[in-house]
Scaffold this motif. Sequence first.
Motif, PDB file in Angstrom:
ATOM      1  N   UNK A 216      -6.131  -9.976   0.159  1.00  0.00           N
ATOM      2  CA  UNK A 216      -6.526  -9.897  -1.247  1.00  0.00           C
ATOM      3  C   UNK A 216      -5.784 -10.876  -2.149  1.00  0.00           C
ATOM      4  N   UNK A 217      -4.735 -11.519  -1.638  1.00  0.00           N
ATOM      5  CA  UNK A 217      -3.990 -12.455  -2.471  1.00  0.00           C
ATOM      6  C   UNK A 217      -2.904 -13.147  -1.681  1.00  0.00           C
ATOM      7  N   UNK A 218      -2.288 -14.111  -2.332  1.00  0.00           N
ATOM      8  CA  UNK A 218      -1.156 -14.814  -1.741  1.00  0.00           C
ATOM      9  C   UNK A 218      -0.394 -15.522  -2.841  1.00  0.00           C
ATOM     10  N   UNK A 219       0.869 -15.776  -2.553  1.00  0.00           N
ATOM     11  CA  UNK A 219       1.681 -16.601  -3.432  1.00  0.00           C
ATOM     12  C   UNK A 219       2.686 -17.347  -2.570  1.00  0.00           C
TER      13      UNK A 219
ATOM     14  N   UNK B 105      -0.969 -10.856   0.641  1.00  0.00           N
ATOM     15  CA  UNK B 105      -1.218  -9.450   0.345  1.00  0.00           C
ATOM     16  C   UNK B 105      -2.508  -9.025   1.029  1.00  0.00           C
ATOM     17  N   UNK B 106      -2.432  -7.868   1.684  1.00  0.00           N
ATOM     18  CA  UNK B 106      -3.581  -7.306   2.381  1.00  0.00           C
ATOM     19  C   UNK B 106      -3.828  -5.891   1.883  1.00  0.00           C
ATOM     20  N   UNK B 107      -5.100  -5.533   1.743  1.00  0.00           N
ATOM     21  CA  UNK B 107      -5.507  -4.158   1.503  1.00  0.00           C
ATOM     22  C   UNK B 107      -5.762  -3.562   2.879  1.00  0.00           C
ATOM     23  N   UNK B 108      -4.958  -2.567   3.241  1.00  0.00           N
ATOM     24  CA  UNK B 108      -4.987  -1.995   4.581  1.00  0.00           C
ATOM     25  C   UNK B 108      -5.456  -0.553   4.489  1.00  0.00           C
ATOM     26  N   UNK B 109      -6.463  -0.225   5.292  1.00  0.00           N
ATOM     27  CA  UNK B 109      -6.975   1.142   5.352  1.00  0.00           C
ATOM     28  C   UNK B 109      -6.604   1.740   6.703  1.00  0.00           C
TER      29      UNK B 109
ATOM     30  N   UNK C 128      -2.163  -1.482  -0.620  1.00  0.00           N
ATOM     31  CA  UNK C 128      -1.884  -2.913  -0.547  1.00  0.00           C
ATOM     32  C   UNK C 128      -0.474  -3.122  -0.034  1.00  0.00           C
ATOM     33  N   UNK C 129      -0.329  -4.162   0.776  1.00  0.00           N
ATOM     34  CA  UNK C 129       0.984  -4.487   1.325  1.00  0.00           C
ATOM     35  C   UNK C 129       1.179  -5.995   1.265  1.00  0.00           C
ATOM     36  N   UNK C 130       2.353  -6.415   0.804  1.00  0.00           N
ATOM     37  CA  UNK C 130       2.715  -7.818   0.808  1.00  0.00           C
ATOM     38  C   UNK C 130       3.532  -8.076   2.066  1.00  0.00           C
TER      39      UNK C 130
END
Length: 100
Positions: free
Chosen positions: A44-47, A52-56, A63-65
């Motif tokens: 879902x994102x990065x920097x 960052x991932x949305x994990x189910x 969300x986890x970075x």
Amino acid sequence: MSPSPFSQEIVDAVLRHMNGDHSDDNLLIARAFVSPDAETATMTGLNRNGGTWLVTSPGGASEAMIPWSAPVTERADIRREVVVLYDAACERLGVTPRPH
């Protein structure tokens, strides 16, 4: 998440690529670094510091970075760091990595 050194256009392209072409890799990374029982994972994102991932998982979604091995400042660094995460996830989970 700290500000990204990348334009939204670059971030969107990376997310489309990871979620469209590498959904299995996302799940492998999530199972290795977030939750071994992850059922789905979407980047879902990065920097400069990580992705960052949305994990189910059966317990719900979060969300986890996941940090990169080194800060990224160039677009090519993103690919290198995703490959580092993928290789580390394979090693952690005992999965034979595919050639890069």
